[in-house]
Design an enzyme around this catalytic site. Sequence first.
Site, PDB file in Angstrom:
ATOM      1  N   LYS A  36      43.742   4.926 -46.196  1.00 11.57           N
ATOM      2  CA  LYS A  36      42.280   5.041 -46.335  1.00 11.57           C
ATOM      3  C   LYS A  36      41.699   5.668 -45.078  1.00 11.57           C
ATOM      4  O   LYS A  36      40.852   6.555 -45.127  1.00 11.57           O
ATOM      5  CB  LYS A  36      41.651   3.650 -46.556  1.00 11.57           C
ATOM      6  CG  LYS A  36      41.850   3.096 -47.940  1.00 11.57           C
ATOM      7  CD  LYS A  36      41.390   1.637 -48.020  1.00 11.57           C
ATOM      8  CE  LYS A  36      41.627   1.092 -49.428  1.00 11.57           C
ATOM      9  NZ  LYS A  36      41.375  -0.327 -49.573  1.00 11.57           N
ATOM     10  N   GLN A  78      39.840  -5.781 -47.192  1.00  8.90           N
ATOM     11  CA  GLN A  78      41.053  -5.529 -47.981  1.00  8.90           C
ATOM     12  C   GLN A  78      41.557  -6.826 -48.612  1.00  8.90           C
ATOM     13  O   GLN A  78      41.764  -7.826 -47.925  1.00  8.90           O
ATOM     14  CB  GLN A  78      42.132  -4.908 -47.067  1.00  8.90           C
ATOM     15  CG  GLN A  78      43.396  -4.524 -47.790  1.00  8.90           C
ATOM     16  CD  GLN A  78      43.186  -3.428 -48.837  1.00  8.90           C
ATOM     17  OE1 GLN A  78      42.479  -2.454 -48.598  1.00  8.90           O
ATOM     18  NE2 GLN A  78      43.775  -3.596 -50.001  1.00  8.90           N
ATOM     19  N   ASP A 134      33.416  -1.163 -52.407  1.00  9.47           N
ATOM     20  CA  ASP A 134      34.362  -1.541 -53.458  1.00  9.47           C
ATOM     21  C   ASP A 134      33.646  -1.852 -54.779  1.00  9.47           C
ATOM     22  O   ASP A 134      34.291  -1.975 -55.816  1.00  9.47           O
ATOM     23  CB  ASP A 134      35.157  -2.786 -53.019  1.00  9.47           C
ATOM     24  CG  ASP A 134      36.565  -2.443 -52.575  1.00  9.47           C
ATOM     25  OD1 ASP A 134      37.039  -1.342 -52.932  1.00  9.47           O
ATOM     26  OD2 ASP A 134      37.184  -3.265 -51.879  1.00  9.47           O
TER      27      ASP A 134
END
Length: 281
Positions: free
Chosen positions: A52, A96, A119
């Site tokens: 990422k 995460q 997200d």
Amino acid sequence: MTIIDGKKTAADLRSNLKNEVDNLKKKYNKVPGLTVILIGEYAPSKIYVRNKEKSAVEIGLKSEIIEYPDTIDEKTVLEKISELNKDENVSGILVQLPLPKHINNKKIIDAIDPNKDVDGFHPNNVGNLSSGYESSVPCTPLGCHLLIKKIEPNLNGKKAVILGRSNLNGKPMTQLLLKENCTVTIAHSKTKNLKEECLKADILVVAVGIPKLVKGDWVKKGSIVIDVGINKTDEGIVGDVDFDEVSKIAKAITPVPGGVGPMTIACLLKNTIECFKRSLV
Ligand code: NAP
């Protein structure tokens, strides 16, 4: 039959996003920033977070990773999120997953400013998506949506079947296809006659986590099949769809690897830029 090239589509998307970041920089003299919180030593998460960061830097975003050991207490993480929420250099925040057991997933997700929730997991964003309002959309279904639209720009009235009802994949995918005026069925482990349900689909999205669950005789001729699954097996990484069988029947299909996977990170970058743009208005 078309093999949907997620690698190329993702590369094209990243290239467009890079141009967009350059233009934003010229216009506002600042660039969007993505901050990722990584807790613990789980190897797949570490690899994923590094990827990422690499992709974010490549398109000119500011990128930061905050790492904690898996013994970190929940309060410290919540305080950090609160700090990042107030930091105007941070456009997007991602924690995460999975988290260590002693840290409450929901508390963490709820603490992120919905306007920085890249997200799309915050309840405000989930609610906005299901109400048809503007929102951050979870990256993997967003990527699937872009791939489907590439093959079939007009989805009006199509019959879509989504296999899997996770918050990460199946549920947001359902909302995206409903918004496209598809007639959507969402199937799961308790669905009866799964094969018959799948056979009705013009668009079949599979996000289950069972290697090669979907066989050639589960799929309608001429359908579009999107395989979200990533399964490690003796024969390497395979999807939830039996590619060899289904590719003989479908009109278009995503391979694994090289289909949905590359779109996920590209869509994370897209979401970060969208959060930045929304912060300007
Ligand atoms: P998940 O949270 O485990 O959800 C799996 C879903 O599949 C559940 O709704 C479950 O039903 C359903 N299911 C399980 N067994 C089934 C069966 N035999 N028949 C029908 N439905 C069944 O999984 P997820 O997080 O959505 O991930 C799904 C797959 O996508 C995994 O392979 C994962 O690695 C992959 N993935 C890929 C990406 C990417 O970037 N390509 C991103 C995320 C995930 P119940 O709800 O009834 O239990």
